[in-house]
Write a protein that holds these residues in place. Sequence first.
Motif, short mmCIF file in Angstrom:
data_model
loop_
_atom_site.label_atom_id
_atom_site.label_comp_id
_atom_site.label_asym_id
_atom_site.label_seq_id
_atom_site.Cartn_x
_atom_site.Cartn_y
_atom_site.Cartn_z
N ASN A 84 -6.61 -3.70 -15.13
CA ASN A 84 -6.04 -3.24 -13.86
C ASN A 84 -5.78 -4.48 -13.01
O ASN A 84 -6.72 -5.15 -12.58
CB ASN A 84 -7.04 -2.29 -13.18
N CYS A 110 -2.28 -0.78 -12.15
CA CYS A 110 -2.39 -1.70 -11.03
C CYS A 110 -3.08 -0.98 -9.88
O CYS A 110 -3.04 0.25 -9.80
CB CYS A 110 -1.01 -2.16 -10.53
N SER A 111 -3.70 -1.74 -9.00
CA SER A 111 -4.19 -1.14 -7.76
C SER A 111 -3.05 -1.12 -6.74
O SER A 111 -2.13 -1.95 -6.80
CB SER A 111 -5.37 -1.95 -7.21
N LEU A 112 -3.12 -0.16 -5.81
CA LEU A 112 -2.09 -0.06 -4.78
C LEU A 112 -2.71 0.51 -3.51
O LEU A 112 -3.12 1.66 -3.47
CB LEU A 112 -0.94 0.84 -5.25
N PHE A 169 -1.30 3.81 -11.32
CA PHE A 169 -1.96 3.14 -10.21
C PHE A 169 -3.35 3.68 -9.90
O PHE A 169 -3.63 4.88 -10.06
CB PHE A 169 -1.11 3.23 -8.95
#
Length: 312
Positions: A84, A110-112, A169
């Motif tokens: 991630n 991914c982080s968001l 995400f």
Amino acid sequence: MTDTNRKVIITCAVTGSAHVPSMSEYLPFNPADIEAQAIEAAQAGAAILHLHARDPDDGRPTPSPEVFRQFVPAIAAQTDAVINISTGGSTRMTLEERLAYARIAKPEMCSLNMGSMNFSLHPIAARMPSWRFDWEKAYVEGMEDMIFRNTFRDIKNILTEFRDYGTRFEFECYDVGHLYNLAYFVDIGLVKPPFFIQSVVGILGGIGADPENLNVMRATADRLFGRDRYQFSVLGAGRHQMSLVTMGAIMGGNVRVGLEDSVYLSKGVKAKTNAEQVRKIRRILDELSFEIATPADARDMLGLKGRDNVSL
């Protein structure tokens, strides 16, 4: 009633960008240490590894793809954990800098951050007896006058671009309004279930670390999305880490630990590795009769594209 038959995803946030090396001699910042700690955390039971990069010389946050490349491929080669990549970076980075490596890697996740916000640790500066590197004091004190930017347009552009990569995400929601921001993007079709909602509690500028606030976040997410359409997870900042993530698991959620979120293992005792925190929350979950999700379980629960479709 708590379902103890379900599987709980453990995420480990290995280094982050908010803590500085002076806060803990154990905070990893050179690529070899980030790699080693991430792999050990995965071996301890973390199904997801949330990764930032830091300057190898002095530990300051960096968006450099070249630095990411010094540890991410090695982690991927030695563990099956979901990689991630942060798109949050730090408040000092531009959006283009924050996205630089994620655009190259096209990771499974991914982080968001789901909105612009005040995000600060500046009160900690007054309690620091000394600083290891000359950039740290100004960095921490400067958070008092910094805003983390993620406008609706920023988020829309990220979601649109990364949809083409097949990246999903970790939606970091620091307050109730961030859940409504997420609901907006669901309504316009840019986000589809299953969502992974990371409820972040205890950051100055976000919702406070009161147990009642977890109920508010959980109930609001249920009302907006329906419980069967998302995975709930809890991140408790600082001293609130273990108690609140345990509460989150009991409420039907998943958990996140790691030195990005807290440099401590227990009151007054610093965690020497990320794996120590992973092992501790795993012991707690085991005692509560929860099953720990494997990376394969996490991929299935979150609808991820799989390791074969990334460019790490």
